[in-house]
Scaffold this motif. Structure first.
Motif, mmCIF file in Angstrom:
data_model
loop_
_atom_site.group_PDB
_atom_site.id
_atom_site.type_symbol
_atom_site.label_atom_id
_atom_site.label_comp_id
_atom_site.label_asym_id
_atom_site.label_seq_id
_atom_site.Cartn_x
_atom_site.Cartn_y
_atom_site.Cartn_z
ATOM 1 N N TRP A 103 -6.243 6.513 1.352
ATOM 2 C CA TRP A 103 -5.896 7.077 2.666
ATOM 3 C C TRP A 103 -6.448 8.487 2.802
ATOM 4 O O TRP A 103 -6.986 8.867 3.837
ATOM 5 C CB TRP A 103 -4.381 7.135 2.852
ATOM 6 C CG TRP A 103 -3.744 5.877 3.332
ATOM 7 C CD1 TRP A 103 -2.816 5.136 2.671
ATOM 8 C CD2 TRP A 103 -3.974 5.199 4.574
ATOM 9 N NE1 TRP A 103 -2.458 4.053 3.414
ATOM 10 C CE2 TRP A 103 -3.151 4.067 4.590
ATOM 11 C CE3 TRP A 103 -4.806 5.443 5.656
ATOM 12 C CZ2 TRP A 103 -3.126 3.180 5.656
ATOM 13 C CZ3 TRP A 103 -4.788 4.562 6.720
ATOM 14 C CH2 TRP A 103 -3.951 3.447 6.711
ATOM 15 N N GLU A 104 -6.305 9.259 1.737
ATOM 16 C CA GLU A 104 -6.771 10.640 1.745
ATOM 17 C C GLU A 104 -8.284 10.698 1.981
ATOM 18 O O GLU A 104 -8.772 11.494 2.784
ATOM 19 C CB GLU A 104 -6.416 11.287 0.405
ATOM 20 C CG GLU A 104 -6.288 12.767 0.446
ATOM 21 C CD GLU A 104 -5.750 13.311 -0.873
ATOM 22 O OE1 GLU A 104 -6.517 14.044 -1.535
ATOM 23 O OE2 GLU A 104 -4.606 12.994 -1.224
ATOM 24 N N CYS A 113 -3.748 3.576 -3.284
ATOM 25 C CA CYS A 113 -3.888 3.518 -1.825
ATOM 26 C C CYS A 113 -3.664 4.876 -1.184
ATOM 27 O O CYS A 113 -4.272 5.193 -0.161
ATOM 28 C CB CYS A 113 -2.946 2.480 -1.245
ATOM 29 S SG CYS A 113 -3.460 0.797 -1.630
ATOM 30 N N SER A 114 -2.807 5.702 -1.787
ATOM 31 C CA SER A 114 -2.617 7.064 -1.270
ATOM 32 C C SER A 114 -3.927 7.846 -1.363
ATOM 33 O O SER A 114 -4.296 8.574 -0.439
ATOM 34 C CB SER A 114 -1.534 7.790 -2.057
ATOM 35 O OG SER A 114 -0.290 7.199 -1.848
ATOM 36 N N LEU A 115 -4.625 7.685 -2.473
ATOM 37 C CA LEU A 115 -5.918 8.350 -2.635
ATOM 38 C C LEU A 115 -6.946 7.801 -1.650
ATOM 39 O O LEU A 115 -7.783 8.539 -1.122
ATOM 40 C CB LEU A 115 -6.407 8.198 -4.071
ATOM 41 C CG LEU A 115 -5.549 8.872 -5.152
ATOM 42 C CD1 LEU A 115 -6.077 8.530 -6.543
ATOM 43 C CD2 LEU A 115 -5.489 10.367 -4.932
ATOM 44 N N ASN A 165 -9.064 9.459 5.629
ATOM 45 C CA ASN A 165 -8.627 10.465 6.606
ATOM 46 C C ASN A 165 -9.544 11.685 6.597
ATOM 47 O O ASN A 165 -9.857 12.237 7.650
ATOM 48 C CB ASN A 165 -7.187 10.898 6.343
ATOM 49 C CG ASN A 165 -6.192 9.910 6.903
ATOM 50 O OD1 ASN A 165 -6.517 9.124 7.773
ATOM 51 N ND2 ASN A 165 -4.986 9.948 6.384
ATOM 52 N N THR A 197 0.820 -1.213 0.000
ATOM 53 C CA THR A 197 0.000 0.000 0.000
ATOM 54 C C THR A 197 0.850 1.258 0.000
ATOM 55 O O THR A 197 0.436 2.289 -0.519
ATOM 56 C CB THR A 197 -0.970 0.047 1.193
ATOM 57 O OG1 THR A 197 -0.221 -0.018 2.405
ATOM 58 C CG2 THR A 197 -1.976 -1.077 1.126
ATOM 59 N N GLY A 198 2.034 1.188 0.581
ATOM 60 C CA GLY A 198 2.911 2.347 0.610
ATOM 61 C C GLY A 198 3.413 2.740 -0.765
ATOM 62 O O GLY A 198 3.742 3.900 -1.010
ATOM 63 N N ASP A 199 3.475 1.787 -1.676
ATOM 64 C CA ASP A 199 3.963 2.046 -3.031
ATOM 65 C C ASP A 199 2.851 2.338 -4.027
ATOM 66 O O ASP A 199 3.114 2.558 -5.199
ATOM 67 C CB ASP A 199 4.768 0.838 -3.535
ATOM 68 C CG ASP A 199 6.061 0.663 -2.773
ATOM 69 O OD1 ASP A 199 6.541 1.647 -2.190
ATOM 70 O OD2 ASP A 199 6.590 -0.462 -2.756
ATOM 71 N N SER A 200 1.610 2.329 -3.590
ATOM 72 C CA SER A 200 0.481 2.423 -4.507
ATOM 73 C C SER A 200 -0.145 3.823 -4.495
ATOM 74 O O SER A 200 -0.521 4.343 -3.439
ATOM 75 C CB SER A 200 -0.574 1.393 -4.105
ATOM 76 O OG SER A 200 -1.794 1.649 -4.729
ATOM 77 N N HIS A 201 -0.282 4.407 -5.687
ATOM 78 C CA HIS A 201 -0.960 5.705 -5.800
ATOM 79 C C HIS A 201 -2.443 5.559 -5.446
ATOM 80 O O HIS A 201 -3.028 6.444 -4.806
ATOM 81 C CB HIS A 201 -0.800 6.258 -7.212
ATOM 82 C CG HIS A 201 -1.506 7.560 -7.417
ATOM 83 N ND1 HIS A 201 -1.098 8.728 -6.792
ATOM 84 C CD2 HIS A 201 -2.603 7.886 -8.142
ATOM 85 C CE1 HIS A 201 -1.915 9.701 -7.133
ATOM 86 N NE2 HIS A 201 -2.830 9.225 -7.950
#
Length: 165
Positions: A93-94, A89-91, A97, A83-87
């Protein structure tokens, strides 16, 4: 039990499962299982991913959360790396959050954010040396004091701090 009630009240499971990618196999854990497990690890004060094995001792809490199976430390580490390497997953998380913060901040217009690195000791292959000379990870954690009075140069007490990671 309070942490379980909090996760229920902000509908964390539903939010995480809505925004994060589903497992690619029918044997994989849903994203909310990983998130709930990581929240519980931090809530219990554990410093190592390997200490996840102790969560099975808290049957009342895992029953309230519906965690019938808890991922092993190696599974948690693999999911965090993926998940840390995935765009995507970043979206995710956003989005999660944003919803959690809206619920936690009760529509406040301004807040003071205190950020700090949190050490997670781990000897995995991709772990790095921390400033404490331990091998592991240093994710950033944000805290929003409930009643900050910085004009009087008074730092909030521990009971006044609301963690929002």
């Amino acid at each position: 039990m309070t942490i379980g009630q909090l996760m229920d009240s902000i509908q964390l499971v539903e939010r995480v499962d809505k925004h994060f990618p589903k497992p690619k196999s029918n044997r994989g854990f849903s994203p909310s299982v990983y998130i709930q497990t990581l929240v519980l690890i931090q809530h219990q004060g554990y410093f190592h991913l390997d200490e996840v094995r102790h969560l099975s001792e808290y049957t009342a809490l895992t029953d309230v959360l519906g965690l019938t199976t808890i991922p092993h430390a190696s599974t948690l580490g693999a999911w965090l790396r993926k998940t840390g390497d995935s765009h995507e997953c970043s979206l995710a998380w956003e989005a999660v959050n944003k919803a959690v913060l809206q619920a936690a901040l009760h529509r406040r217009k301004k807040v003071t954010l205190d950020i700090d690195a949190t050490e997670i000791v781990d000897n995995k292959a991709d772990a790095h040396w921390t400033y404490n000379k331990n091998k592991g990870y240093m994710p950033m954690v944000g805290h929003i004091p409930k009643y900050a009075n910085f004009r009087l140069k008074r730092m909030p007490t521990k009971s006044e701090i609301c963690a929002v990671s």
